[in-house]
Design an enzyme around this catalytic site. Structure first.
Site, PDB file in Angstrom:
ATOM      1  N   VAL A  14       0.862  -1.194   0.000  1.00 14.74           N
ATOM      2  CA  VAL A  14       0.000   0.000   0.000  1.00 14.74           C
ATOM      3  C   VAL A  14       0.888   1.231   0.000  1.00 14.74           C
ATOM      4  O   VAL A  14       0.702   2.159   0.776  1.00 14.74           O
ATOM      5  CB  VAL A  14      -0.949   0.040   1.221  1.00 14.74           C
ATOM      6  CG1 VAL A  14      -2.175   0.905   0.896  1.00 14.74           C
ATOM      7  CG2 VAL A  14      -1.397  -1.348   1.652  1.00 14.74           C
ATOM      8  N   VAL A  17       2.248   3.231  -5.377  1.00 13.06           N
ATOM      9  CA  VAL A  17       1.505   2.567  -6.453  1.00 13.06           C
ATOM     10  C   VAL A  17       0.233   1.918  -5.897  1.00 13.06           C
ATOM     11  O   VAL A  17      -0.851   2.047  -6.491  1.00 13.06           O
ATOM     12  CB  VAL A  17       2.398   1.516  -7.158  1.00 13.06           C
ATOM     13  CG1 VAL A  17       1.606   0.729  -8.187  1.00 13.06           C
ATOM     14  CG2 VAL A  17       3.599   2.204  -7.810  1.00 13.06           C
ATOM     15  N   LYS A 133       9.060  -6.488  -9.595  1.00 12.89           N
ATOM     16  CA  LYS A 133       9.893  -7.191 -10.585  1.00 12.89           C
ATOM     17  C   LYS A 133      10.536  -8.454 -10.024  1.00 12.89           C
ATOM     18  O   LYS A 133      10.881  -9.361 -10.765  1.00 12.89           O
ATOM     19  CB  LYS A 133      11.046  -6.269 -11.037  1.00 12.89           C
ATOM     20  CG  LYS A 133      10.614  -5.079 -11.825  1.00 12.89           C
ATOM     21  CD  LYS A 133      11.773  -4.131 -12.063  1.00 12.89           C
ATOM     22  CE  LYS A 133      11.929  -3.121 -10.963  1.00 12.89           C
ATOM     23  NZ  LYS A 133      10.880  -2.139 -10.786  1.00 12.89           N
ATOM     24  N   GLU A 155       2.569  -5.840 -16.611  1.00 11.96           N
ATOM     25  CA  GLU A 155       2.846  -4.703 -17.489  1.00 11.96           C
ATOM     26  C   GLU A 155       3.636  -3.599 -16.795  1.00 11.96           C
ATOM     27  O   GLU A 155       4.484  -2.942 -17.414  1.00 11.96           O
ATOM     28  CB  GLU A 155       1.524  -4.125 -18.018  1.00 11.96           C
ATOM     29  CG  GLU A 155       1.673  -3.036 -19.050  1.00 11.96           C
ATOM     30  CD  GLU A 155       2.478  -3.501 -20.250  1.00 11.96           C
ATOM     31  OE1 GLU A 155       1.991  -4.366 -20.974  1.00 11.96           O
ATOM     32  OE2 GLU A 155       3.613  -3.007 -20.456  1.00 11.96           O
ATOM     33  N   ALA A 160       6.924   1.373 -16.583  1.00 11.06           N
ATOM     34  CA  ALA A 160       5.773   1.884 -15.822  1.00 11.06           C
ATOM     35  C   ALA A 160       4.490   1.749 -16.656  1.00 11.06           C
ATOM     36  O   ALA A 160       4.049   0.648 -16.935  1.00 11.06           O
ATOM     37  CB  ALA A 160       6.036   3.311 -15.364  1.00 11.06           C
ATOM     38  N   LEU A 162       4.043   2.633 -19.860  1.00 10.82           N
ATOM     39  CA  LEU A 162       4.232   2.389 -21.302  1.00 10.82           C
ATOM     40  C   LEU A 162       3.939   0.915 -21.599  1.00 10.82           C
ATOM     41  O   LEU A 162       4.393   0.049 -20.862  1.00 10.82           O
ATOM     42  CB  LEU A 162       5.676   2.683 -21.719  1.00 10.82           C
ATOM     43  CG  LEU A 162       6.162   4.122 -21.682  1.00 10.82           C
ATOM     44  CD1 LEU A 162       7.643   4.172 -22.059  1.00 10.82           C
ATOM     45  CD2 LEU A 162       5.348   4.985 -22.624  1.00 10.82           C
ATOM     46  N   ASP A 227      18.237  -2.457 -10.653  1.00  9.03           N
ATOM     47  CA  ASP A 227      16.825  -2.341 -11.029  1.00  9.03           C
ATOM     48  C   ASP A 227      16.675  -2.409 -12.553  1.00  9.03           C
ATOM     49  O   ASP A 227      15.777  -3.076 -13.071  1.00  9.03           O
ATOM     50  CB  ASP A 227      16.277  -1.005 -10.485  1.00  9.03           C
ATOM     51  CG  ASP A 227      14.764  -0.933 -10.586  1.00  9.03           C
ATOM     52  OD1 ASP A 227      14.097  -1.808 -10.004  1.00  9.03           O
ATOM     53  OD2 ASP A 227      14.266  -0.017 -11.265  1.00  9.03           O
ATOM     54  N   LYS A 231      14.876  -5.354 -15.038  1.00  8.97           N
ATOM     55  CA  LYS A 231      13.962  -5.057 -16.160  1.00  8.97           C
ATOM     56  C   LYS A 231      14.479  -5.693 -17.449  1.00  8.97           C
ATOM     57  O   LYS A 231      13.712  -6.271 -18.225  1.00  8.97           O
ATOM     58  CB  LYS A 231      13.821  -3.540 -16.336  1.00  8.97           C
ATOM     59  CG  LYS A 231      13.086  -2.876 -15.187  1.00  8.97           C
ATOM     60  CD  LYS A 231      13.066  -1.366 -15.340  1.00  8.97           C
ATOM     61  CE  LYS A 231      12.382  -0.711 -14.154  1.00  8.97           C
ATOM     62  NZ  LYS A 231      12.432   0.741 -14.177  1.00  8.97           N
ATOM     63  N   GLY A 341       6.123   7.116 -12.206  1.00 12.86           N
ATOM     64  CA  GLY A 341       4.963   7.848 -11.695  1.00 12.86           C
ATOM     65  C   GLY A 341       3.920   6.870 -11.200  1.00 12.86           C
ATOM     66  O   GLY A 341       3.636   5.871 -11.842  1.00 12.86           O
TER      67      GLY A 341
HETATM   68  N1  LIG Z   1       6.653   4.368  -8.302  1.00 15.02           N
HETATM   69  C1  LIG Z   1       6.853   4.175  -9.607  1.00 15.02           C
HETATM   70  O1  LIG Z   1       6.903   5.111 -10.428  1.00 15.02           O
HETATM   71  C2  LIG Z   1       6.998   2.755 -10.145  1.00 15.02           C
HETATM   72  C3  LIG Z   1       7.082   2.553 -11.520  1.00 15.02           C
HETATM   73  C4  LIG Z   1       7.164   1.249 -12.018  1.00 15.02           C
HETATM   74  C5  LIG Z   1       7.183   0.183 -11.122  1.00 15.02           C
HETATM   75  N2  LIG Z   1       7.147   0.425  -9.782  1.00 15.02           N
HETATM   76  C6  LIG Z   1       7.198  -0.728  -8.873  1.00 15.02           C
HETATM   77  O2  LIG Z   1       6.007  -0.786  -8.114  1.00 15.02           O
HETATM   78  C7  LIG Z   1       6.288  -1.340  -6.821  1.00 15.02           C
HETATM   79  C8  LIG Z   1       5.766  -0.401  -5.754  1.00 15.02           C
HETATM   80  O3  LIG Z   1       6.419   0.861  -5.861  1.00 15.02           O
HETATM   81  P1  LIG Z   1       6.049   2.008  -4.810  1.00 15.02           P
HETATM   82  O4  LIG Z   1       6.673   3.242  -5.331  1.00 15.02           O
HETATM   83  O5  LIG Z   1       4.576   2.000  -4.538  1.00 15.02           O
HETATM   84  O6  LIG Z   1       6.824   1.473  -3.497  1.00 15.02           O
HETATM   85  P2  LIG Z   1       6.595   1.896  -1.997  1.00 15.02           P
HETATM   86  O7  LIG Z   1       5.933   3.228  -1.918  1.00 15.02           O
HETATM   87  O8  LIG Z   1       7.884   1.669  -1.289  1.00 15.02           O
HETATM   88  O9  LIG Z   1       5.522   0.829  -1.445  1.00 15.02           O
HETATM   89  C9  LIG Z   1       5.822  -0.515  -1.211  1.00 15.02           C
HETATM   90  C10 LIG Z   1       4.722  -1.123  -0.340  1.00 15.02           C
HETATM   91  O10 LIG Z   1       4.983  -2.512  -0.202  1.00 15.02           O
HETATM   92  C11 LIG Z   1       4.838  -2.855   1.185  1.00 15.02           C
HETATM   93  N3  LIG Z   1       5.614  -4.042   1.497  1.00 15.02           N
HETATM   94  C12 LIG Z   1       6.967  -4.208   1.486  1.00 15.02           C
HETATM   95  N4  LIG Z   1       7.292  -5.461   1.803  1.00 15.02           N
HETATM   96  C13 LIG Z   1       6.114  -6.123   2.016  1.00 15.02           C
HETATM   97  C14 LIG Z   1       5.770  -7.449   2.388  1.00 15.02           C
HETATM   98  N5  LIG Z   1       6.718  -8.368   2.593  1.00 15.02           N
HETATM   99  N6  LIG Z   1       4.459  -7.763   2.514  1.00 15.02           N
HETATM  100  C15 LIG Z   1       3.496  -6.845   2.316  1.00 15.02           C
HETATM  101  N7  LIG Z   1       3.751  -5.565   1.948  1.00 15.02           N
HETATM  102  C16 LIG Z   1       5.040  -5.216   1.815  1.00 15.02           C
HETATM  103  C17 LIG Z   1       5.319  -1.635   1.930  1.00 15.02           C
HETATM  104  O11 LIG Z   1       4.855  -1.688   3.246  1.00 15.02           O
HETATM  105  P3  LIG Z   1       5.265  -0.571   4.358  1.00 15.02           P
HETATM  106  O12 LIG Z   1       4.472   0.637   3.977  1.00 15.02           O
HETATM  107  O13 LIG Z   1       4.823  -1.184   5.620  1.00 15.02           O
HETATM  108  O14 LIG Z   1       6.732  -0.373   4.244  1.00 15.02           O
HETATM  109  C18 LIG Z   1       4.655  -0.546   1.077  1.00 15.02           C
HETATM  110  O15 LIG Z   1       3.302  -0.402   1.460  1.00 15.02           O
HETATM  111  C19 LIG Z   1       7.815  -1.553  -6.781  1.00 15.02           C
HETATM  112  O16 LIG Z   1       8.110  -2.890  -7.100  1.00 15.02           O
HETATM  113  C20 LIG Z   1       8.335  -0.619  -7.860  1.00 15.02           C
HETATM  114  O17 LIG Z   1       9.554  -1.047  -8.416  1.00 15.02           O
HETATM  115  C21 LIG Z   1       7.034   1.674  -9.278  1.00 15.02           C
END
Ligand SMILES: NC(=O)c1ccc[n+]([C@@H]2O[C@H](COP(=O)([O-])OP(=O)(O)OC[C@H]3O[C@@H](n4cnc5c(N)ncnc54)[C@H](OP(=O)(O)O)[C@@H]3O)[C@@H](O)[C@H]2O)c1
Length: 361
Positions: A14, A17, A133, A155, A160, A162, A227, A231, A341
Protein backbone atom coordinates in the site's frame (compact mmCIF):
# COMPACT_ATOMS: atom_id res chain seq x y z
CA UNK A 1 -28.46 -5.84 -16.84
CA UNK A 2 -27.25 -8.97 -15.00
CA UNK A 3 -25.17 -8.66 -11.85
CA UNK A 4 -21.46 -8.09 -12.60
CA UNK A 5 -19.13 -11.03 -11.94
CA UNK A 6 -17.33 -10.27 -8.67
CA UNK A 7 -13.53 -10.72 -8.72
CA UNK A 8 -11.85 -10.60 -5.28
CA UNK A 9 -8.51 -8.80 -5.04
CA UNK A 10 -5.76 -9.56 -2.53
CA UNK A 11 -3.62 -6.42 -2.58
CA UNK A 12 -0.12 -6.70 -1.13
CA UNK A 13 1.66 -3.33 -0.81
CA UNK A 14 0.00 0.00 0.00
CA UNK A 15 2.78 2.38 -1.02
CA UNK A 16 2.66 5.01 -3.79
CA UNK A 17 1.51 2.57 -6.45
CA UNK A 18 -0.81 0.57 -4.16
CA UNK A 19 -2.63 3.72 -3.03
CA UNK A 20 -3.00 5.08 -6.56
CA UNK A 21 -4.33 1.65 -7.58
CA UNK A 22 -6.96 1.76 -4.80
CA UNK A 23 -8.08 5.22 -5.94
CA UNK A 24 -8.36 4.09 -9.56
CA UNK A 25 -10.35 0.99 -8.52
CA UNK A 26 -12.96 3.19 -6.89
CA UNK A 27 -12.98 5.63 -9.77
CA UNK A 28 -13.48 2.96 -12.46
CA UNK A 29 -15.69 0.48 -10.58
CA UNK A 30 -19.03 1.40 -12.15
CA UNK A 31 -17.66 1.89 -15.66
CA UNK A 32 -15.95 -1.54 -15.63
CA UNK A 33 -19.08 -3.23 -14.28
CA UNK A 34 -21.11 -1.61 -17.04
CA UNK A 35 -18.60 -2.20 -19.86
CA UNK A 36 -17.35 -5.69 -19.07
CA UNK A 37 -19.69 -7.05 -16.38
CA UNK A 38 -16.85 -7.41 -13.86
CA UNK A 39 -16.63 -5.91 -10.37
CA UNK A 40 -13.14 -5.88 -8.84
CA UNK A 41 -13.42 -5.76 -5.04
CA UNK A 42 -10.56 -5.82 -2.50
CA UNK A 43 -10.92 -8.54 0.14
CA UNK A 44 -7.42 -8.13 1.62
CA UNK A 45 -4.98 -5.27 1.88
CA UNK A 46 -1.51 -5.68 3.37
CA UNK A 47 1.61 -3.66 4.06
CA UNK A 48 4.84 -5.06 5.52
CA UNK A 49 3.42 -5.31 9.02
CA UNK A 50 -0.32 -5.78 8.97
CA UNK A 51 -3.36 -6.70 6.91
CA UNK A 52 -7.06 -5.98 6.67
CA UNK A 53 -9.28 -8.82 5.43
CA UNK A 54 -12.98 -9.30 4.79
CA UNK A 55 -14.16 -12.07 2.50
CA UNK A 56 -17.29 -10.04 1.69
CA UNK A 57 -15.13 -7.15 0.55
CA UNK A 58 -13.45 -4.35 2.46
CA UNK A 59 -15.82 -1.38 2.68
CA UNK A 60 -15.01 1.86 0.83
CA UNK A 61 -14.70 3.57 4.22
CA UNK A 62 -12.15 1.00 5.41
CA UNK A 63 -10.13 1.30 2.20
CA UNK A 64 -10.21 5.08 2.36
CA UNK A 65 -9.06 5.13 5.98
CA UNK A 66 -6.29 2.64 5.20
CA UNK A 67 -5.04 4.70 2.26
CA UNK A 68 -5.06 7.86 4.42
CA UNK A 69 -3.11 6.08 7.14
CA UNK A 70 -0.48 4.90 4.65
CA UNK A 71 -0.26 8.31 2.97
CA UNK A 72 0.57 9.72 6.41
CA UNK A 73 3.51 7.30 6.62
CA UNK A 74 1.88 5.09 9.24
CA UNK A 75 1.34 1.34 9.43
CA UNK A 76 -1.76 -0.69 8.61
CA UNK A 77 -1.36 -2.25 12.06
CA UNK A 78 -2.90 1.00 13.37
CA UNK A 79 -6.09 0.48 11.35
CA UNK A 80 -9.24 -0.76 13.10
CA UNK A 81 -9.53 -4.52 12.71
CA UNK A 82 -5.99 -4.98 11.35
CA UNK A 83 -4.28 -8.33 11.82
CA UNK A 84 -0.57 -8.40 12.54
CA UNK A 85 2.13 -10.39 10.84
CA UNK A 86 0.12 -12.02 8.05
CA UNK A 87 2.29 -12.84 5.04
CA UNK A 88 1.10 -12.79 1.45
CA UNK A 89 1.01 -16.59 1.60
CA UNK A 90 -1.19 -16.43 4.73
CA UNK A 91 -3.59 -14.17 2.85
CA UNK A 92 -3.80 -16.52 -0.12
CA UNK A 93 -4.50 -19.48 2.20
CA UNK A 94 -7.08 -17.41 4.07
CA UNK A 95 -8.85 -16.55 0.79
CA UNK A 96 -8.88 -20.24 -0.15
CA UNK A 97 -10.33 -21.26 3.22
CA UNK A 98 -12.95 -18.53 2.87
CA UNK A 99 -14.03 -20.19 -0.37
CA UNK A 100 -13.10 -17.26 -2.58
CA UNK A 101 -12.75 -18.15 -6.25
CA UNK A 102 -11.08 -16.43 -9.20
CA UNK A 103 -9.14 -14.08 -6.89
CA UNK A 104 -6.37 -11.87 -8.26
CA UNK A 105 -3.25 -11.36 -6.12
CA UNK A 106 -1.92 -7.85 -6.76
CA UNK A 107 1.72 -7.41 -5.72
CA UNK A 108 2.65 -3.73 -5.50
CA UNK A 109 5.60 -4.28 -3.19
CA UNK A 110 9.28 -4.33 -4.12
CA UNK A 111 9.76 -7.24 -1.73
CA UNK A 112 11.75 -10.43 -2.02
CA UNK A 113 10.14 -13.71 -1.05
CA UNK A 114 6.72 -13.36 -2.69
CA UNK A 115 7.18 -16.47 -4.85
CA UNK A 116 5.55 -19.04 -2.50
CA UNK A 117 2.40 -16.92 -2.25
CA UNK A 118 2.26 -16.39 -6.01
CA UNK A 119 2.83 -20.07 -6.85
CA UNK A 120 0.18 -21.08 -4.32
CA UNK A 121 -2.25 -18.56 -5.80
CA UNK A 122 -1.74 -20.01 -9.27
CA UNK A 123 -2.18 -23.56 -7.94
CA UNK A 124 -5.53 -22.49 -6.48
CA UNK A 125 -6.64 -21.17 -9.86
CA UNK A 126 -6.13 -17.54 -8.86
CA UNK A 127 -4.41 -14.93 -11.04
CA UNK A 128 -1.49 -12.61 -10.37
CA UNK A 129 -0.82 -8.97 -11.33
CA UNK A 130 2.68 -7.71 -10.54
CA UNK A 131 4.29 -4.30 -10.23
CA UNK A 132 7.04 -6.10 -8.30
CA UNK A 133 9.89 -7.19 -10.58
CA UNK A 134 11.62 -9.51 -8.15
CA UNK A 135 9.51 -12.66 -8.58
CA UNK A 136 10.18 -12.46 -12.34
CA UNK A 137 13.90 -11.87 -11.93
CA UNK A 138 14.75 -14.76 -9.60
CA UNK A 139 16.27 -18.06 -10.74
CA UNK A 140 14.67 -19.27 -13.96
CA UNK A 141 13.42 -22.55 -12.44
CA UNK A 142 11.18 -20.56 -10.08
CA UNK A 143 10.27 -17.73 -12.45
CA UNK A 144 9.53 -19.83 -15.53
CA UNK A 145 5.99 -20.63 -14.37
CA UNK A 146 5.19 -16.92 -14.12
CA UNK A 147 6.28 -16.28 -17.70
CA UNK A 148 4.38 -19.28 -19.03
CA UNK A 149 1.08 -18.78 -17.21
CA UNK A 150 -1.73 -16.86 -18.91
CA UNK A 151 -2.87 -15.96 -15.39
CA UNK A 152 0.19 -13.82 -14.63
CA UNK A 153 0.48 -10.28 -15.95
CA UNK A 154 3.20 -7.72 -15.21
CA UNK A 155 2.85 -4.70 -17.49
CA UNK A 156 3.98 -2.23 -14.79
CA UNK A 157 7.35 -3.91 -14.23
CA UNK A 158 9.06 -2.34 -17.26
CA UNK A 159 8.41 1.17 -18.53
CA UNK A 160 5.77 1.88 -15.82
CA UNK A 161 2.66 2.81 -17.85
CA UNK A 162 4.23 2.39 -21.30
CA UNK A 163 2.87 -0.80 -22.95
CA UNK A 164 6.32 -2.39 -23.19
CA UNK A 165 5.33 -5.88 -22.02
CA UNK A 166 2.19 -6.00 -24.15
CA UNK A 167 4.15 -4.93 -27.21
CA UNK A 168 6.80 -7.58 -26.69
CA UNK A 169 4.10 -10.22 -26.08
CA UNK A 170 2.44 -9.21 -29.32
CA UNK A 171 5.70 -9.56 -31.26
CA UNK A 172 6.47 -12.97 -29.76
CA UNK A 173 2.89 -14.30 -30.02
CA UNK A 174 2.66 -13.40 -33.70
CA UNK A 175 5.81 -15.32 -34.53
CA UNK A 176 8.25 -12.45 -34.91
CA UNK A 177 11.83 -13.17 -33.93
CA UNK A 178 13.38 -10.75 -31.46
CA UNK A 179 16.97 -9.94 -32.40
CA UNK A 180 17.92 -7.18 -29.99
CA UNK A 181 16.32 -5.01 -27.34
CA UNK A 182 17.75 -1.68 -26.35
CA UNK A 183 16.51 1.09 -24.15
CA UNK A 184 16.61 3.53 -21.30
CA UNK A 185 14.56 1.72 -18.65
CA UNK A 186 14.99 3.82 -15.51
CA UNK A 187 13.08 7.03 -14.85
CA UNK A 188 15.39 7.81 -11.93
CA UNK A 189 18.59 7.38 -13.94
CA UNK A 190 16.99 9.24 -16.85
CA UNK A 191 16.45 12.22 -14.58
CA UNK A 192 20.03 11.97 -13.36
CA UNK A 193 21.41 11.79 -16.91
CA UNK A 194 19.39 14.85 -17.96
CA UNK A 195 20.99 16.86 -15.19
CA UNK A 196 24.47 15.60 -16.09
CA UNK A 197 23.72 16.59 -19.68
CA UNK A 198 22.87 20.09 -18.42
CA UNK A 199 26.36 20.29 -16.92
CA UNK A 200 25.54 19.60 -13.27
CA UNK A 201 28.20 17.73 -11.26
CA UNK A 202 27.30 14.10 -10.53
CA UNK A 203 27.07 14.63 -6.75
CA UNK A 204 24.63 17.53 -7.10
CA UNK A 205 22.51 15.64 -9.64
CA UNK A 206 22.23 12.63 -7.28
CA UNK A 207 21.45 14.94 -4.35
CA UNK A 208 18.69 16.64 -6.34
CA UNK A 209 17.18 13.31 -7.49
CA UNK A 210 17.21 12.11 -3.89
CA UNK A 211 15.63 15.26 -2.47
CA UNK A 212 12.86 15.12 -5.08
CA UNK A 213 12.06 11.55 -4.02
CA UNK A 214 13.08 10.10 -7.41
CA UNK A 215 15.65 7.75 -5.92
CA UNK A 216 15.13 5.03 -3.33
CA UNK A 217 16.00 6.19 0.22
CA UNK A 218 19.44 4.67 -0.43
CA UNK A 219 20.32 6.05 -3.91
CA UNK A 220 22.70 3.14 -4.45
CA UNK A 221 19.62 0.96 -5.05
CA UNK A 222 19.19 2.96 -8.29
CA UNK A 223 22.85 3.78 -9.01
CA UNK A 224 23.84 0.10 -8.76
CA UNK A 225 22.01 -0.55 -12.05
CA UNK A 226 20.35 -3.65 -10.53
CA UNK A 227 16.83 -2.34 -11.03
CA UNK A 228 17.59 -1.80 -14.73
CA UNK A 229 19.20 -5.25 -14.90
CA UNK A 230 16.02 -6.85 -13.50
CA UNK A 231 13.96 -5.06 -16.16
CA UNK A 232 16.39 -6.18 -18.86
CA UNK A 233 16.11 -9.74 -17.56
CA UNK A 234 12.30 -9.63 -17.66
CA UNK A 235 12.40 -8.44 -21.27
CA UNK A 236 14.94 -11.06 -22.28
CA UNK A 237 12.98 -13.89 -20.70
CA UNK A 238 9.77 -12.72 -22.34
CA UNK A 239 11.62 -12.47 -25.64
CA UNK A 240 12.35 -16.20 -25.38
CA UNK A 241 15.86 -16.02 -23.93
CA UNK A 242 15.58 -17.75 -20.53
CA UNK A 243 18.80 -16.35 -19.10
CA UNK A 244 19.86 -15.62 -15.52
CA UNK A 245 20.74 -12.29 -13.95
CA UNK A 246 24.43 -13.29 -14.12
CA UNK A 247 24.25 -13.09 -17.93
CA UNK A 248 23.56 -9.38 -17.71
CA UNK A 249 26.71 -7.36 -17.07
CA UNK A 250 25.92 -4.47 -14.76
CA UNK A 251 28.10 -1.37 -14.57
CA UNK A 252 27.21 0.57 -11.39
CA UNK A 253 27.56 4.35 -11.20
CA UNK A 254 29.81 4.19 -8.12
CA UNK A 255 32.93 2.18 -7.22
CA UNK A 256 32.74 -0.99 -5.11
CA UNK A 257 34.59 0.60 -2.18
CA UNK A 258 31.50 2.80 -1.59
CA UNK A 259 29.19 -0.21 -1.13
CA UNK A 260 29.68 -0.55 2.62
CA UNK A 261 29.26 3.16 3.52
CA UNK A 262 26.18 4.42 5.35
CA UNK A 263 23.80 6.48 3.21
CA UNK A 264 25.03 9.70 4.86
CA UNK A 265 28.69 8.76 4.25
CA UNK A 266 27.91 7.79 0.66
CA UNK A 267 26.23 11.14 -0.03
CA UNK A 268 29.10 13.01 1.65
CA UNK A 269 31.73 11.19 -0.47
CA UNK A 270 29.90 11.57 -3.81
CA UNK A 271 31.81 14.76 -4.84
CA UNK A 272 34.89 12.51 -5.14
CA UNK A 273 33.27 11.05 -8.28
CA UNK A 274 32.47 14.39 -9.95
CA UNK A 275 35.77 14.74 -11.81
CA UNK A 276 35.60 11.14 -13.15
CA UNK A 277 32.15 11.72 -14.61
CA UNK A 278 33.20 15.09 -16.04
CA UNK A 279 36.26 13.49 -17.65
CA UNK A 280 34.23 10.59 -19.09
CA UNK A 281 31.66 12.95 -20.59
CA UNK A 282 34.31 15.35 -21.82
CA UNK A 283 36.21 12.64 -23.66
CA UNK A 284 33.28 11.38 -25.74
CA UNK A 285 30.74 13.05 -28.01
CA UNK A 286 27.03 12.83 -27.24
CA UNK A 287 24.93 12.90 -24.09
CA UNK A 288 25.00 10.47 -21.13
CA UNK A 289 22.29 7.82 -20.91
CA UNK A 290 22.07 4.71 -18.75
CA UNK A 291 21.14 2.04 -21.28
CA UNK A 292 20.22 -1.63 -21.40
CA UNK A 293 21.36 -3.61 -24.45
CA UNK A 294 20.10 -7.18 -24.64
CA UNK A 295 20.53 -10.00 -27.12
CA UNK A 296 19.86 -13.76 -27.13
CA UNK A 297 23.09 -14.59 -25.27
CA UNK A 298 23.13 -11.87 -22.65
CA UNK A 299 23.13 -8.17 -22.08
CA UNK A 300 24.78 -5.16 -20.54
CA UNK A 301 23.40 -2.24 -18.56
CA UNK A 302 25.78 0.71 -18.39
CA UNK A 303 26.30 4.43 -18.81
CA UNK A 304 26.88 5.33 -22.46
CA UNK A 305 27.48 8.52 -24.37
CA UNK A 306 24.93 8.60 -27.18
CA UNK A 307 24.68 10.94 -30.13
CA UNK A 308 22.55 9.65 -32.98
CA UNK A 309 20.56 7.13 -30.99
CA UNK A 310 16.94 7.86 -30.08
CA UNK A 311 17.79 7.81 -26.39
CA UNK A 312 19.61 11.12 -26.89
CA UNK A 313 16.19 12.79 -27.27
CA UNK A 314 14.94 11.66 -23.85
CA UNK A 315 14.40 14.21 -21.12
CA UNK A 316 13.88 13.72 -17.39
CA UNK A 317 12.22 10.50 -16.31
CA UNK A 318 11.23 9.44 -19.83
CA UNK A 319 11.88 5.81 -20.86
CA UNK A 320 12.51 4.36 -24.30
CA UNK A 321 12.55 0.78 -25.55
CA UNK A 322 13.40 -0.35 -29.09
CA UNK A 323 12.73 -3.86 -30.36
CA UNK A 324 14.80 -4.94 -33.38
CA UNK A 325 13.13 -7.99 -34.86
CA UNK A 326 12.98 -9.99 -38.08
CA UNK A 327 9.94 -7.94 -39.14
CA UNK A 328 11.09 -4.64 -37.64
CA UNK A 329 14.63 -4.88 -38.97
CA UNK A 330 15.51 -1.60 -40.65
CA UNK A 331 13.58 0.57 -38.20
CA UNK A 332 13.06 -0.96 -34.74
CA UNK A 333 9.64 -0.85 -33.10
CA UNK A 334 10.07 1.87 -30.49
CA UNK A 335 8.12 3.05 -27.46
CA UNK A 336 8.97 6.27 -25.73
CA UNK A 337 7.32 8.31 -22.97
CA UNK A 338 7.00 8.80 -19.21
CA UNK A 339 8.66 5.87 -17.44
CA UNK A 340 7.81 6.56 -13.80
CA UNK A 341 4.96 7.85 -11.70
CA UNK A 342 2.48 6.22 -9.41
CA UNK A 343 -0.64 7.06 -11.45
CA UNK A 344 0.58 5.58 -14.72
CA UNK A 345 2.12 2.59 -12.96
CA UNK A 346 -1.09 1.90 -11.05
CA UNK A 347 -3.07 2.17 -14.29
CA UNK A 348 -0.91 -0.56 -15.83
CA UNK A 349 -1.64 -2.80 -12.82
CA UNK A 350 -5.35 -2.04 -13.07
CA UNK A 351 -5.40 -2.86 -16.76
CA UNK A 352 -3.72 -6.20 -15.95
CA UNK A 353 -6.45 -6.91 -13.37
CA UNK A 354 -9.18 -6.06 -15.86
CA UNK A 355 -7.66 -8.39 -18.47
CA UNK A 356 -7.31 -11.20 -15.91
CA UNK A 357 -10.85 -10.69 -14.64
CA UNK A 358 -12.28 -10.74 -18.16
CA UNK A 359 -10.43 -13.99 -18.89
CA UNK A 360 -11.96 -15.75 -15.83
CA UNK A 361 -14.66 -18.31 -16.65
N1 LIG B 1 6.65 4.37 -8.30
C1 LIG B 1 6.85 4.17 -9.61
O1 LIG B 1 6.90 5.11 -10.43
C2 LIG B 1 7.00 2.75 -10.14
C3 LIG B 1 7.08 2.55 -11.52
C4 LIG B 1 7.16 1.25 -12.02
C5 LIG B 1 7.18 0.18 -11.12
N2 LIG B 1 7.15 0.43 -9.78
C6 LIG B 1 7.20 -0.73 -8.87
O2 LIG B 1 6.01 -0.79 -8.11
C7 LIG B 1 6.29 -1.34 -6.82
C8 LIG B 1 5.77 -0.40 -5.75
O3 LIG B 1 6.42 0.86 -5.86
P1 LIG B 1 6.05 2.01 -4.81
O4 LIG B 1 6.67 3.24 -5.33
O5 LIG B 1 4.58 2.00 -4.54
O6 LIG B 1 6.82 1.47 -3.50
P2 LIG B 1 6.59 1.90 -2.00
O7 LIG B 1 5.93 3.23 -1.92
O8 LIG B 1 7.88 1.67 -1.29
O9 LIG B 1 5.52 0.83 -1.44
C9 LIG B 1 5.82 -0.52 -1.21
C10 LIG B 1 4.72 -1.12 -0.34
O10 LIG B 1 4.98 -2.51 -0.20
C11 LIG B 1 4.84 -2.85 1.19
N3 LIG B 1 5.61 -4.04 1.50
C12 LIG B 1 6.97 -4.21 1.49
N4 LIG B 1 7.29 -5.46 1.80
C13 LIG B 1 6.11 -6.12 2.02
C14 LIG B 1 5.77 -7.45 2.39
N5 LIG B 1 6.72 -8.37 2.59
N6 LIG B 1 4.46 -7.76 2.51
C15 LIG B 1 3.50 -6.85 2.32
N7 LIG B 1 3.75 -5.56 1.95
C16 LIG B 1 5.04 -5.22 1.81
C17 LIG B 1 5.32 -1.64 1.93
O11 LIG B 1 4.85 -1.69 3.25
P3 LIG B 1 5.26 -0.57 4.36
O12 LIG B 1 4.47 0.64 3.98
O13 LIG B 1 4.82 -1.18 5.62
O14 LIG B 1 6.73 -0.37 4.24
C18 LIG B 1 4.65 -0.55 1.08
O15 LIG B 1 3.30 -0.40 1.46
C19 LIG B 1 7.82 -1.55 -6.78
O16 LIG B 1 8.11 -2.89 -7.10
C20 LIG B 1 8.33 -0.62 -7.86
O17 LIG B 1 9.55 -1.05 -8.42
C21 LIG B 1 7.03 1.67 -9.28
Amino acid sequence: MSEPRRIPLIIVGVGNVGRAFLAQLTQTHDALAHRYGVALYPVALADSRGALCDADGLSPATLHAAADLKAAGRSLTEATGAQLGLTALDLVEWASRAGLERAVVVDTTAADGMEPALHRALALGYSVALANKRPLAGPWEGAQGFFESSRVRFEATVGAGLPVINTLRYLVDTGDEIIRIEGALSGTLGYLCSRLEDGEPFSLAVGMAKSKGYTEPDPRDDLSGMDVARKALILSRLAGWPMGLEQIRVEPLYPTEMVSLSVAEFMAQLPRLDSDFAAYMGALAGVPRYLAEIGPRGGVVALRMVGERLAAQLRGTQNQVSFSTRRYDEHPLTLMGPGAGMEITAAAVLQDCVQLARACD
